[in-house]
Design a protein around this motif. Structure first.
Motif, mmCIF file in Angstrom:
data_model
loop_
_atom_site.group_PDB
_atom_site.id
_atom_site.type_symbol
_atom_site.label_atom_id
_atom_site.label_comp_id
_atom_site.label_asym_id
_atom_site.label_seq_id
_atom_site.Cartn_x
_atom_site.Cartn_y
_atom_site.Cartn_z
ATOM 1 N N ASP A 84 9.122 -0.292 14.340
ATOM 2 C CA ASP A 84 8.585 -0.397 12.982
ATOM 3 C C ASP A 84 9.448 -1.343 12.150
ATOM 4 O O ASP A 84 10.674 -1.333 12.257
ATOM 5 C CB ASP A 84 8.582 0.995 12.342
ATOM 6 C CG ASP A 84 8.032 0.929 10.928
ATOM 7 O OD1 ASP A 84 6.828 0.665 10.785
ATOM 8 O OD2 ASP A 84 8.820 1.086 9.978
ATOM 9 N N GLY A 85 8.768 -2.162 11.366
ATOM 10 C CA GLY A 85 9.499 -3.094 10.498
ATOM 11 C C GLY A 85 9.896 -4.362 11.229
ATOM 12 O O GLY A 85 10.814 -5.077 10.825
ATOM 13 N N ASN A 96 6.969 -1.628 -2.909
ATOM 14 C CA ASN A 96 6.888 -3.096 -2.954
ATOM 15 C C ASN A 96 6.239 -3.493 -4.274
ATOM 16 O O ASN A 96 5.014 -3.468 -4.422
ATOM 17 C CB ASN A 96 6.057 -3.622 -1.774
ATOM 18 C CG ASN A 96 5.984 -5.151 -1.779
ATOM 19 O OD1 ASN A 96 6.228 -5.797 -2.806
ATOM 20 N ND2 ASN A 96 5.675 -5.729 -0.638
ATOM 21 N N TRP A 129 13.927 -1.706 -1.730
ATOM 22 C CA TRP A 129 12.786 -1.925 -0.840
ATOM 23 C C TRP A 129 13.252 -2.766 0.334
ATOM 24 O O TRP A 129 13.550 -3.937 0.186
ATOM 25 C CB TRP A 129 11.615 -2.610 -1.557
ATOM 26 C CG TRP A 129 10.394 -2.696 -0.687
ATOM 27 C CD1 TRP A 129 9.836 -3.825 -0.141
ATOM 28 C CD2 TRP A 129 9.583 -1.603 -0.246
ATOM 29 N NE1 TRP A 129 8.733 -3.495 0.598
ATOM 30 C CE2 TRP A 129 8.554 -2.145 0.568
ATOM 31 C CE3 TRP A 129 9.606 -0.215 -0.439
ATOM 32 C CZ2 TRP A 129 7.567 -1.352 1.161
ATOM 33 C CZ3 TRP A 129 8.635 0.577 0.145
ATOM 34 C CH2 TRP A 129 7.627 -0.001 0.941
ATOM 35 N N SER A 131 11.154 -1.960 5.656
ATOM 36 C CA SER A 131 11.235 -1.352 6.981
ATOM 37 C C SER A 131 11.231 0.142 6.726
ATOM 38 O O SER A 131 12.231 0.695 6.235
ATOM 39 C CB SER A 131 12.529 -1.791 7.679
ATOM 40 O OG SER A 131 12.667 -1.120 8.906
ATOM 41 N N MET A 132 10.091 0.789 7.013
ATOM 42 C CA MET A 132 9.929 2.198 6.608
ATOM 43 C C MET A 132 11.085 3.056 7.114
ATOM 44 O O MET A 132 11.595 3.905 6.368
ATOM 45 C CB MET A 132 8.603 2.752 7.139
ATOM 46 C CG MET A 132 8.310 4.157 6.672
ATOM 47 S SD MET A 132 6.799 4.787 7.451
ATOM 48 C CE MET A 132 6.436 6.170 6.371
ATOM 49 N N PHE A 183 9.887 7.273 -1.563
ATOM 50 C CA PHE A 183 9.323 6.096 -0.884
ATOM 51 C C PHE A 183 7.808 6.146 -1.101
ATOM 52 O O PHE A 183 7.194 7.209 -0.954
ATOM 53 C CB PHE A 183 9.628 6.148 0.604
ATOM 54 C CG PHE A 183 8.882 5.140 1.454
ATOM 55 C CD1 PHE A 183 7.604 5.420 1.931
ATOM 56 C CD2 PHE A 183 9.442 3.907 1.751
ATOM 57 C CE1 PHE A 183 6.906 4.496 2.703
ATOM 58 C CE2 PHE A 183 8.754 2.980 2.534
ATOM 59 C CZ PHE A 183 7.480 3.271 3.007
ATOM 60 N N TYR A 203 4.106 3.848 -0.314
ATOM 61 C CA TYR A 203 3.211 2.727 -0.028
ATOM 62 C C TYR A 203 1.817 3.199 -0.435
ATOM 63 O O TYR A 203 1.094 3.779 0.358
ATOM 64 C CB TYR A 203 3.230 2.260 1.415
ATOM 65 C CG TYR A 203 2.947 0.769 1.472
ATOM 66 C CD1 TYR A 203 1.681 0.276 1.136
ATOM 67 C CD2 TYR A 203 3.944 -0.149 1.744
ATOM 68 C CE1 TYR A 203 1.419 -1.087 1.100
ATOM 69 C CE2 TYR A 203 3.699 -1.516 1.729
ATOM 70 C CZ TYR A 203 2.429 -1.973 1.390
ATOM 71 O OH TYR A 203 2.187 -3.337 1.355
ATOM 72 N N LYS A 261 -1.814 1.229 3.933
ATOM 73 C CA LYS A 261 -1.129 0.259 4.829
ATOM 74 C C LYS A 261 -0.518 0.979 6.022
ATOM 75 O O LYS A 261 -0.615 0.514 7.146
ATOM 76 C CB LYS A 261 -0.030 -0.478 4.065
ATOM 77 C CG LYS A 261 1.023 -1.103 4.956
ATOM 78 C CD LYS A 261 1.127 -2.581 4.847
ATOM 79 C CE LYS A 261 2.009 -3.173 5.935
ATOM 80 N NZ LYS A 261 2.567 -4.465 5.638
ATOM 81 N N LEU A 262 0.131 2.131 5.764
ATOM 82 C CA LEU A 262 0.892 2.796 6.831
ATOM 83 C C LEU A 262 0.000 3.727 7.633
ATOM 84 O O LEU A 262 -0.975 4.289 7.129
ATOM 85 C CB LEU A 262 2.079 3.549 6.218
ATOM 86 C CG LEU A 262 3.045 2.644 5.429
ATOM 87 C CD1 LEU A 262 4.184 3.449 4.833
ATOM 88 C CD2 LEU A 262 3.554 1.502 6.291
ATOM 89 N N ARG A 263 0.360 3.876 8.926
ATOM 90 C CA ARG A 263 -0.467 4.633 9.851
ATOM 91 C C ARG A 263 -0.114 6.116 9.808
ATOM 92 O O ARG A 263 1.058 6.512 9.765
ATOM 93 C CB ARG A 263 -0.276 4.100 11.279
ATOM 94 C CG ARG A 263 -1.090 2.875 11.672
ATOM 95 C CD ARG A 263 -0.874 1.581 10.916
ATOM 96 N NE ARG A 263 0.497 1.127 10.866
ATOM 97 C CZ ARG A 263 0.853 -0.157 10.914
ATOM 98 N NH1 ARG A 263 -0.072 -1.087 11.049
ATOM 99 N NH2 ARG A 263 2.119 -0.514 10.820
HETATM 100 P P1 P6P Z 1 5.264 -4.871 3.003
HETATM 101 C C1 P6P Z 1 6.559 -2.732 8.232
HETATM 102 O O1 P6P Z 1 5.622 -3.753 8.540
HETATM 103 C C2 P6P Z 1 5.792 -1.614 7.549
HETATM 104 O O2 P6P Z 1 4.808 -1.111 8.401
HETATM 105 C C3 P6P Z 1 6.764 -0.529 7.104
HETATM 106 O O3 P6P Z 1 7.829 -0.385 7.981
HETATM 107 C C4 P6P Z 1 7.211 -0.999 5.734
HETATM 108 O O4 P6P Z 1 7.563 0.069 4.880
HETATM 109 C C5 P6P Z 1 5.976 -1.732 5.208
HETATM 110 O O5 P6P Z 1 5.183 -2.117 6.348
HETATM 111 C C6 P6P Z 1 6.367 -2.988 4.449
HETATM 112 O O6 P6P Z 1 5.173 -3.531 3.918
HETATM 113 O O7 P6P Z 1 3.865 -5.013 2.461
HETATM 114 O O8 P6P Z 1 6.284 -4.606 1.926
HETATM 115 O O9 P6P Z 1 5.681 -5.974 3.942
#
Ligand code: P6P
Length: 337
Positions: free
Chosen positions: A115-116, A207, A241, A244-245, A259, A261, A273-275
């Motif tokens: 991830d990230g 973000n 920010w 990277s989750m 945190f 999103y 956005k996140l799964r």
């Molecule tokens: P953005 C990384 O691609 C991810 O899935 C997470 O780890 C992270 O928190 C998020 O997307 C970052 O998204 O839109 O800030 O690039």
């Protein structure tokens, strides 16, 4: 007192009747795979593993070489690990049943192998996230539908953060514990037992470049954070920010925070956005076991009934009183507009 190893912790959990040998051995297999991923990442530019793989995944994302390598490491480690009925990955369109010959167990493993990974080429921390479910009774060849269980059914969740040190954060439903990789010996050693995330915080992670796309309650919530002690929250906030989750969540596990999103116009159609299955749910289980909270903004994350293996959700997680505050903004908006 000398820290105990991951192996000893897992044996103690088994002796206490909190996990069985199959789950203990599955966790050991995943931890060993994470050590291999850590070594590959650590080579950086010298390992020929940076940059794009030239392929894409079901998410429509360009895959990094390390995305593919990390996924392969986890697949190979678990194909003959002997404890799984099936596995699913962010990098694979569908889940994969374990063949009979590989002496299957009755667990389902889901993971985001790296991830990230967009941070890889700029040497910022990335991580592996994993979740373990039980295979439904009587199912010998699990399909995607058998993975679609709410987060409350997880028997284990963890992440490994590949930063200045490699750390594995794990829960089997009895607290959240932190293990640090002793690179000289190759063993994960417990460095924090029973983490407790502070209920309140002065630090938020979002973000901000998406602000104009957020729903009104999210706009109002963050606007009030930014007003600081002169505003309705009565205190100043700091922002972080990493994008990277795993890194952002690990900071929260370490010192608290929230945190998020949230839904935005760009990801609304996809649901976020996140799964859910291999990012939000495992992180929610880990955070709740550490005294924190995790929500979609309108529902406890772990109670979401999944409808798809790669389903996306809005995410708010961290210090429980701060998550409750963010949820209050959404509930008020849904009531009053
Ligand atoms: P953005 C990384 O691609 C991810 O899935 C997470 O780890 C992270 O928190 C998020 O997307 C970052 O998204 O839109 O800030 O690039």
């Amino acid at each position: 007192m000398k820290p105990i190893s991951l192996t000893r912790y897992l044996i103690e959990e088994q002796h206490a009747g909190r996990i069985n040998a199959d789950l203990r051995l599955l966790i050991e297999v995943v931890a060993r795979a994470c050590k291999s991923i850590s070594i590959a990442i650590g080579k950086g530019a010298l390992g020929g593993v940076l940059g794009d793989a030239g392929t894409g995944n079901i998410q429509g994302e360009a895959q990094k070489k390390l995305d593919v390598l990390s996924n392969d490491i986890l697949l190979e480690a678990n194909a003959w690990g002997g404890h799984l009925a099936g596995l699913a990955s962010e990098e694979m369109d569908h889940s994969q049943p374990i063949p009979d010959a590989a002496r299957r167990g009755n667990y389902l493993l889901l993971f985001d192998p790296l991830d990230g990974s967009s941070n890889i080429d700029v040497n910022i921390s990335v991580g592996t996230i994993f979740s373990v479910l039980r295979c439904p009774d009587g199912v010998t060849t699990p399909g995607d539908e058998h993975f679609l269980q709410p987060g409350t059914t997880q028997v284990c969740a963890g992440y490994t953060t590949y930063g200045p040190s490699t750390m594995l954060v794990l829960t089997v439903g009895h607290g959240t514990h932190v293990f640090t990789l002793d690179r000289e010996v190759g063993t994960f050693m417990m460095t924090r037992r029973d983490v407790q995330v502070p209920a309140d915080t002065k630090e938020f992670a979002v973000n901000m470049s998406n602000q104009r796309f957020w729903e009104p309650p999210m706009q109002r919530y963050v606007a009030d954070l930014l007003k600081g002690k002169e505003g309705p929250r009565g205190k100043d906030f700091n922002m972080r920010w990493v994008a990277s989750m795993v890194a952002d969540v690990h900071r929260i596990i370490t010192r608290g925070g929230i945190f998020s999103y949230p839904l935005d116009e760009k990801c609304r159609e996809k649901g976020g956005k996140l799964r859910l299955m291999y990012e939000a749910n495992p992180m929610a289980f880990i955070i709740e076991q550490a005294g924190g909270a995790a929500s979609t903004g309108r529902q406890r994350m772990l109670e979401v009934q999944p409808t798809g293996l790669h389903q996306r959700v809005p995410v708010f997680l961290g210090s429980r009183n701060e998550v409750a505050e963010a949820v209050r903004y959404h509930e008020q908006f849904d009531r009053e507009g």
